[in-house]
Design a protein around this motif. Sequence first.
Motif, short mmCIF file in Angstrom:
data_model
loop_
_atom_site.label_atom_id
_atom_site.label_comp_id
_atom_site.label_asym_id
_atom_site.label_seq_id
_atom_site.Cartn_x
_atom_site.Cartn_y
_atom_site.Cartn_z
N ASN A 18 0.93 -1.16 -0.04
CA ASN A 18 0.00 0.09 -0.14
C ASN A 18 0.83 1.28 0.22
O ASN A 18 1.53 1.57 0.96
CB ASN A 18 -0.92 -0.13 1.39
CG ASN A 18 -1.92 1.10 0.97
OD1 ASN A 18 -2.12 1.59 0.11
ND2 ASN A 18 -2.47 1.48 2.44
N GLN A 60 1.89 5.06 -0.36
CA GLN A 60 1.38 6.49 -0.42
C GLN A 60 2.39 7.58 -0.38
O GLN A 60 3.59 7.32 -0.02
CB GLN A 60 0.49 6.54 1.04
CG GLN A 60 -0.66 5.57 1.23
CD GLN A 60 -1.40 5.58 2.25
OE1 GLN A 60 -1.33 6.60 2.98
NE2 GLN A 60 -2.13 4.30 2.73
N ARG A 61 1.88 8.69 -1.01
CA ARG A 61 2.99 9.71 -1.00
C ARG A 61 3.79 10.18 0.21
O ARG A 61 4.83 10.54 -0.13
CB ARG A 61 2.25 11.06 -1.53
CG ARG A 61 1.53 11.00 -2.91
CD ARG A 61 0.89 12.23 -3.09
NE ARG A 61 0.15 12.06 -4.45
CZ ARG A 61 0.56 12.56 -5.55
NH1 ARG A 61 1.72 13.18 -5.77
NH2 ARG A 61 -0.12 12.45 -6.69
N ARG A 62 3.02 10.03 1.40
CA ARG A 62 4.04 10.45 2.49
C ARG A 62 4.94 9.21 2.93
O ARG A 62 5.80 9.50 3.70
CB ARG A 62 2.84 10.38 3.88
CG ARG A 62 2.42 8.90 4.14
CD ARG A 62 1.39 8.95 5.46
NE ARG A 62 1.08 7.99 5.72
CZ ARG A 62 -0.34 7.52 5.53
NH1 ARG A 62 -0.98 8.30 4.80
NH2 ARG A 62 -0.69 6.27 5.77
N ASP A 63 5.13 8.33 2.15
CA ASP A 63 6.04 7.00 2.37
C ASP A 63 7.49 7.69 1.82
O ASP A 63 8.56 6.86 2.00
CB ASP A 63 5.60 6.14 1.85
CG ASP A 63 4.56 5.15 2.35
OD1 ASP A 63 4.15 5.50 3.55
OD2 ASP A 63 3.92 4.40 1.46
N PHE A 119 3.25 8.34 -9.31
CA PHE A 119 1.75 9.14 -8.85
C PHE A 119 1.72 9.98 -10.27
O PHE A 119 2.47 10.53 -10.74
CB PHE A 119 1.80 9.90 -7.94
CG PHE A 119 1.95 8.92 -6.37
CD1 PHE A 119 0.83 8.60 -5.82
CD2 PHE A 119 3.27 8.72 -6.10
CE1 PHE A 119 1.10 7.93 -4.58
CE2 PHE A 119 3.58 8.22 -5.05
CZ PHE A 119 2.53 7.56 -4.33
N VAL A 156 -4.44 10.52 -6.37
CA VAL A 156 -4.01 10.23 -4.91
C VAL A 156 -3.39 8.78 -4.97
O VAL A 156 -2.22 8.73 -4.19
CB VAL A 156 -5.24 10.45 -3.95
CG1 VAL A 156 -4.98 10.00 -2.72
CG2 VAL A 156 -5.68 11.78 -4.29
N ASP A 157 -3.92 7.92 -5.71
CA ASP A 157 -3.36 6.35 -5.76
C ASP A 157 -2.17 6.39 -6.56
O ASP A 157 -1.69 7.10 -7.57
CB ASP A 157 -4.43 5.59 -6.29
CG ASP A 157 -5.13 5.88 -7.47
OD1 ASP A 157 -5.07 6.88 -7.83
OD2 ASP A 157 -5.41 4.87 -8.12
N CYS A 158 -1.43 5.48 -6.22
CA CYS A 158 -0.06 5.16 -6.96
C CYS A 158 -0.41 4.23 -8.29
O CYS A 158 -1.09 3.23 -8.13
CB CYS A 158 0.75 4.23 -5.83
SG CYS A 158 2.28 3.70 -6.45
#
Length: 147
Positions: free
Chosen positions: A4, A6-9, A100, A105-107
């Motif tokens: 999963n 996400q950008r914050r990763d 992205f 928003v999704d990868c």
Amino acid sequence: MRVNVQRRDFRFWTEEKLRNADTDQFRHVNNAVIATFFEAARMEIFAPPAIRALMGGANLAVVRLLIEFSAELHFPGRVRVGSTVVEVGRTSFSVRQGLFGGARVDCCAAAQAVCVLVHGETRCPHPVAPQLRAYLLSRDDDTETFA
């Protein structure tokens, strides 16, 4: 690899422009081009001169690359590729990445690469210097801290 993402990763970010030439017969961005976007993002991690100096004359060799595609991309547009180093060994490190597309928003694709430092003259694996290890694993974006 199913993760999963996400950008914050991600710590490092690269932006690429999609070109018409990047598309295939299905009119979406070709998977080989997506692999190239991931490569460009990995290389940007090592682009700052202060970081190149920490590499001791070594270059990167990708020894393993896994890519998971989860959504199509279409021309025109831009993509952002996030990268973060998740593990550093004696001569190698592992980079996790996410691609992205535009405002999505999704990868669209996720990658995991294992890279080895290879000395430019000897062509042998080269040890990761302690300062380079600290830079790769840090969450600090200031490269001058590691110069």
